[in-house]
Design an enzyme around this catalytic site. Structure first.
Site, mmCIF file in Angstrom:
data_model
loop_
_atom_site.group_PDB
_atom_site.id
_atom_site.type_symbol
_atom_site.label_atom_id
_atom_site.label_comp_id
_atom_site.label_asym_id
_atom_site.label_seq_id
_atom_site.Cartn_x
_atom_site.Cartn_y
_atom_site.Cartn_z
ATOM 1 N NE ARG A 140 -3.836 -2.163 0.501
ATOM 2 C CZ ARG A 140 -4.888 -2.709 1.383
ATOM 3 N NH1 ARG A 140 -5.098 -1.983 2.274
ATOM 4 N NH2 ARG A 140 -5.355 -3.629 1.130
ATOM 5 C CD GLU A 197 -3.306 4.235 3.584
ATOM 6 O OE1 GLU A 197 -4.065 4.762 4.243
ATOM 7 O OE2 GLU A 197 -3.387 3.029 3.346
ATOM 8 N NE ARG A 250 -5.429 2.535 12.818
ATOM 9 C CZ ARG A 250 -6.701 1.974 12.885
ATOM 10 N NH1 ARG A 250 -7.055 1.322 13.913
ATOM 11 N NH2 ARG A 250 -7.726 2.418 12.097
ATOM 12 C CG HIS A 251 -1.549 3.242 8.252
ATOM 13 N ND1 HIS A 251 -2.148 4.062 9.252
ATOM 14 C CD2 HIS A 251 -2.531 3.056 7.420
ATOM 15 C CE1 HIS A 251 -3.506 4.090 9.115
ATOM 16 N NE2 HIS A 251 -3.734 3.636 7.764
ATOM 17 C CB SER A 286 -12.473 -5.476 5.531
ATOM 18 O OG SER A 286 -13.540 -4.487 5.187
ATOM 19 C CD GLU A 311 -10.967 -3.729 9.157
ATOM 20 O OE1 GLU A 311 -10.099 -2.625 8.926
ATOM 21 O OE2 GLU A 311 -10.514 -4.720 8.672
ATOM 22 N NE ARG A 332 -4.904 -3.135 11.084
ATOM 23 C CZ ARG A 332 -5.713 -2.103 10.097
ATOM 24 N NH1 ARG A 332 -7.208 -2.383 10.516
ATOM 25 N NH2 ARG A 332 -5.455 -1.347 9.286
#
Lengths: 527, 527
Positions: free
Chosen positions: B299, B301, B307-308, B453, B450, B501
């Site tokens: 990712r 991002e 948490r990334h 998903s 979460e 996670r």
């Protein structure tokens, strides 16, 4: 909510409302069409029992009942009414009153018969069912009927289904790129009558891979591939290995930078890992002692051959040993034999399914693996008039010749060559203590092709730097790697296996792409 | 030979000869140095028994004998002479005649005592041993001695080793970035006396990850991580899933192209997969019916939060269902409970090791998982004075509040929220048949965050295209994806779990980097 499986952007409320309206309209339209089609059918012929066939509404998880698996159907259940969801594999209408079907679920097939009667199966019903395109998914309700003769074309041979209801769940749209029958045809059939059948080329298959993968052979190949991973882990976990996940995005191009993919990383650059080599060794420096990883490996090699891909799956392991790298060699040897035994015992029907389409000799292996030293292999080649230098690496051709000679002499398709010349191995390979022209490294072979390469690594940082320099490796690119060894590290060895290659050679397939779900090569990134 | 584990370029013969000479010289030099060091030691004091200590020659797999594991040592073996290979965890010399050591193998530690005697342990021996730097790897031979009192600082509490021989296998070079003792210190200790100890910052740890990973807590964390994968697969294989490997190099940037890494692919471009979403669904189109994958996910991002990460491990699955996506939801629910039970039963000592350094409350979960509909969750929030719109997605803050409220009311750290608003989910999510403001999709939560998903996917190609368009997704970028559904596809659902996670939240760690071996974020690509 930052979601994990790549789910996209939310809709604005306005767009949502608009969409809701549109959907409602659409649904009403669809409903009307279905009704009209049924009505038309009823007008064409005298129709009755129209509730027993047709296109189903889109499944949006409306209800829950229960379905039967084809594999569970046999003559002992004759008389029972069952409902199956399956693909229409083939269909033939004998007349306006009678049609035959073969339904397929993964690797199971069953025959279905649909015959007009006066109460609930009309000619229109038979026509509707016979016109459903191949590969569509249908729900069929019928009565199990014991057949008087064995049916040869289906996996359920002692029973068939007398169809009572027939609904379409998901219809194929447009012409299929090839028929599943053509894609499933065996080499034997072609030999018998080459002109009669059209052969589906590999490229055509790969372009429509989702259809191609439905053949029994492909269903077998990828169950076997899954099995190799499962057996690999099962064995290693029993030997107290732990599974690791090492990064694929690297800050520097390791090992000189050749054949590495470059990634745009925010305002800088990153490189894709060509192997977990450095990281699995760092895990040894971190005291994990025995580690393995199953992960993609990337090679920017512009090779367009039947055995190269730009992305494949590496089965890697690394292990600290007490005194001798043969401790690791023996684990690897035992591991492969465990995998081969496991495939034979647990995946025999899958192997048969593959062989039916791609005939091959059984994969032969010894319970105690044959191990040759490189010198012995050179000797064996020379005895058979192959010219080779003492310290020359095997060419692909010589590897294959060696495989043939070993098979003749020892009747095995699996063997190990140990003690490769130091000069043909990477810089981090430990020299043989008794003869430093050679090294503590080995290759494993299947049917004369290398599937595993490994050896003892140099764990002394000073010696490692020296070896890197003399191999022309830029020290700055591997500084973190060398530094790890300055924190104390046990002697260790390891190896890497190419998953697709093991599957290809075990089944004797002619192209590595056949053992990769969605293969990648310099010319292919789709689908 | 085209090798698999990334081994590098061969040497030319000339370079090889040169290297051989150099190595021989180097080896002779090293040998001489070792001899000189021993001689010097003998000169300094009256030395004897010099054969019992010293630096060992580089292990090049010279011989094979046998070693004992610390974990196998206890008082019942008192009197036995054993040889262990371990790290020097700590050493203290009490005087010139007496030194104490703690030796460490992964998660096991034992005390060693070295005392001068008149026959084979000289002062020079004690001095040599006491000066071996921490984290060096040594081979120690000694006699197992039952201790009169329990030793509290080591895992072997009823026995110690009376050292007779002491050899260095691999010495640490230079100053360690931090001591293992400091890196292992618990929050409890800091609370007692913050000033006395130096805290090792996460960045410092990550910069020298190979040392940091040796702490008992880290040895625990990554055994638990390995355990999660093992349990995930064990459960799914028992439910007839097969393991797949889908490509990470893609020809087009899927889902709009945001947050995708671009790769230079020969003369063109490729993109790194943000998830296996499209490919695992294609496997459903290919009749594999139940598939899972454990693989890296990328990712792009630019988020620098706790948490990334830009690369993490996705545990993904996809499954064709008969009639209702709750068939899949139930499998997922059972799966997670299986994983949590498995961790509790099989990894209790690892969990304890982590808790010792990072204290946390036990992870509470129900054998029958709590399932709330989104509407109920909104209601629960409102009852507790949280303002939220009917169709508004949970912010991180609201997620956490919900977690706290659920914990209070139901005493569980694990629960499911089902039926999310359609507008906050990706384009391929199936609308709820009863109320199309909602959808057949769900999130799983651990401690209010979460971790999974998923949902039912739109499998009708016409409807899918419509949904993509209204979500602003460029159809051309997902054409092969849509086309797959034109070949007939069963209704299906699936989900994706972030491995790091799950581990972070199960152990209640404060940063996701602590549950990744070599974490990657916008600012970190090394080591």
């Amino acid at each position: 909510m930052s979601d994990v499986d790549g789910e996209g952007k939310p809709l604005s409320k306005k767009a949502l409302k608009k969409l809701e309206k549109k959907e409602k309209k659409e649904n009403e339209k669809k409903q009307k069409e279905t009704e009209r089609a049924a009505k038309e059918a009823a007008e064409v012929t005298e129709d009755y029992g129209t509730e027993n066939y047709g296109k189903l509404k889109l499944n949006q998880s409306q209800e829950r009942t229960g379905k039967t698996r084809i594999a569970d159907i046999n003559a002992s259940r004759a008389g029972e009414t069952v409902s199956i969801r399956a693909r229409v594999y083939t269909s033939r209408s004998k007349s306006a009153k009678l049609a035959f079907f073969v339904f397929r679920q993964q690797v199971s097939t069953i025959q279905g018969v649909l015959a007009v009667n006066e109460t609930n199966i009309s000619k229109a019903f038979v026509k509707f069912a016979a016109n459903v395109p191949a590969e569509s998914i249908v729900i069929v309700e019928g009565i199990i009927n014991k057949t008087t003769e064995a049916i040869t074309g289906t996996t359920v041979s002692d029973a068939e289904l007398h169809i009572k209801k027939f609904y379409v769940v998901s219809e194929t749209i447009g012409r299929l790129p090839f028929s599943l029958e053509d894609a499933s045809r065996s080499e034997e059939e072609f030999k018998k009558d080459e002109a009669q059948y059209s052969r589906v080329a590999l490229e055509t298959r790969l372009n429509s891979r989702v259809v191609d993968l439905r053949t029994l052979a492909n269903q077998g190949i990828f169950r076997i591939q899954s099995g190799v991973c499962q057996l690999f882990r099962e064995f290693l976990l029993s030997k107290f290995f732990i599974e690791i996940h090492t990064p694929k995005l690297l800050g520097a191009a390791s090992e000189g930078g050749a054949n590495v993919f470059k990634v745009q990383y925010f305002k800088g650059e990153a490189y894709l890992a060509q192997s977990p080599q450095l990281y699995k060794q760092m895990c040894i420096c971190s005291d994990f002692e025995r580690v393995f990883e199953i992960a993609p490996v990337f090679r920017a090699e512009d090779s367009n051959t039947h055995r190269h891909m730009t992305e494949f799956v590496g089965l890697d392991l690394e292990m600290a040993f007490e005194e001798h790298y043969h401790e690791v060699l023996e684990i690897l040897q035992e591991l492969l034999v465990f995998v081969f035994n496991g495939l034979k015992n647990r995946f025999s029907s899958e192997i048969e399914a593959v062989k039916k389409q791609y005939p091959s000799t059984n994969f032969e292996f010894l319970q105690k693996t044959l191990r040759l030293e490189f010198k012995d292999a050179v000797k064996l080649l020379r005895e058979n008039n192959v010219e080779i230098e003492d310290l020359e690496d095997f060419s692909t051709e010589k590897e294959k010749t060696l495989g043939r000679l070993v098979k003749e002499k020892y009747n095995t398709d699996f063997y190990i060559v140990d003690k490769f010349p130091l000069g043909v191995r990477p810089f981090y390979t430990m020299p043989d203590p008794n003869d430093d022209k050679y090294s503590n490294s080995f290759d494993f072979f299947m049917r004369g092709q290398e599937i595993l390469s490994g050896g003892q690594r140099v764990h002394d940082p000073v010696f490692l730097e020296e070896r890197a320099k003399s191999n022309g490796v830029e020290i700055s690119t591997i500084q973190p790697y060398i530094d790890s060894f300055k924190r104390g590290v046990p002697p260790h060895a390891g190896g890497g296996i190419g998953l697709e290659r093991v599957v290809m050679l075990y089944l004797n397939l002619d192209d590595i792409r056949r053992s990769s779900l969605f293969p990648r090569d310099p010319k292919r990134l789709d689908p």
